[in-house]
Design an enzyme around this catalytic site. Structure first.
Site, PDB file in Angstrom:
ATOM      1  N   GLU A 162       2.162  10.920  -3.480  1.00  0.00           N
ATOM      2  CA  GLU A 162       0.819  10.221  -3.024  1.00  0.00           C
ATOM      3  C   GLU A 162       1.104   9.182  -2.541  1.00  0.00           C
ATOM      4  O   GLU A 162       1.778   8.311  -2.953  1.00  0.00           O
ATOM      5  CB  GLU A 162       0.246  10.186  -4.631  1.00  0.00           C
ATOM      6  N   GLU A 176      -7.074   1.355  -2.616  1.00  0.00           N
ATOM      7  CA  GLU A 176      -7.867   1.452  -3.785  1.00  0.00           C
ATOM      8  C   GLU A 176      -8.671  -0.086  -4.020  1.00  0.00           C
ATOM      9  O   GLU A 176      -7.950  -0.949  -3.822  1.00  0.00           O
ATOM     10  CB  GLU A 176      -6.830   1.732  -4.994  1.00  0.00           C
TER      11      GLU A 176
END
Length: 282
Positions: free
Chosen positions: A161, A166
């Site tokens: 990932e 974020e």
């Protein structure tokens, strides 16, 4: 017997309607979507553009994007239900709009959207970039990230990932880039916070990675702030020698998003101006 005027009765009826959550939500109009600043595609020295979505079509391009649907926390204790309704994901004014709404839906009290390019547009190496405007408010957790194309077979975290961006509304001056893989996932992910001197949600910013066979470097508005190399993972597998697909989502709550504040405004929007992929010239 005391008489009630027609005017007073009308006010009582309006009050009752507004106090009913379903009716109250129906009265919420979508937040106006701003027109984006013109974003021509500049030539990048040493790179060539191989794919992009500028979101200039009348609707979401289904040759590029599909949807994850459902609730149940998504492994992070998230509170929203992801839908493919235009209420939660649409194109307006040259922008992809992902909208979180406070409404009861399929057992959840919030709705949002999670788009992915899985099986449609997948990439291995290059410069991968998006221009984004995140929503302000405690409890919001927007992200621009990638999973390995072998996710259905290998599962997470063996598929790898790459969290290109974020943002957590409770920390409005921070964004984060992270790498997750087998033996370095979750709280052990290889992360770097990038603190600013302003609220990142106030404007659009560009988020990118440059990825080759031996390392990945993260960029915020053109400045590098984090690098992870093959050597950094030691004897653990380097899961980044395969194609990856994009994910764009706006979570509500969850382990990183945190509690939703009573002051958090709904509906709120996560705006995507473009997603672009460049290949390194030989």
């Amino acid at each position: 017997m005391k008489r009630i005027s027609v005017f007073t009765l009308a006010l009582i009826c309006i009050s009752l309607v507004v106090s009913t959550s379903g009716c109250a939500q129906a009265l919420l109009a979508p937040t106006p979507t701003p027109a984006p600043t013109a974003t021509p595609i500049p030539p990048l020295e040493g790179w060539t553009l191989v794919w992009h979505d500028e979101f200039d079509d009348a609707q979401i391009n289904r040759q590029n994007w599909t949807f994850d649907l459902g609730g149940n926390g998504w492994g992070n204790g998230e509170m929203q239900y992801y839908t493919d309704r235009p209420d939660n994901a649409r194109v307006e004014n040259g922008l992809l709009v992902i909208e979180a709404r406070q409404e009861k839906y399929e057992g959840s009290y919030y709705t949002s959207a999670r788009l992915k390019s899985q099986g449609l547009q997948e990439f291995q190496y290059g410069r991968l970039e998006a221009r984004l405007k995140v929503p302000e408010g405690k409890g919001f957790w927007p992200a621009f990230w990638m999973l390995g194309s072998n996710f259905p077979q290998a599962g997470w975290p063996d598929c790898g990932e790459i969290d290109i961006m974020e943002y957590v509304g409770k920390d409005p001056d921070l964004i984060m880039g992270t790498l997750h893989g087998p033996g370095y996932s979750g709280a052990l992910g290889l992360s770097k916070w990038n603190r600013q001197t302003y609220n990142i949600a106030d404007d659009f910013h560009t988020y990118a990675i440059e990825w080759d066979k031996d390392q990945i470097t993260w960029f915020y508005d053109g400045s590098a702030f984090h690098t992870v190399t093959r050597e950094d993972v030691g004897d653990r597998p380097w899961a980044f020698d395969q194609p990856f697909f994009f994910i764009l989502n706006l979570a509500v709550g969850g382990t990183l998003g945190g509690m939703v504040s009573p002051q958090t405004v709904f509906p709120s929007q996560y705006l995507v101006d473009y997603v672009r992929v460049y290949e390194k010239l030989p």
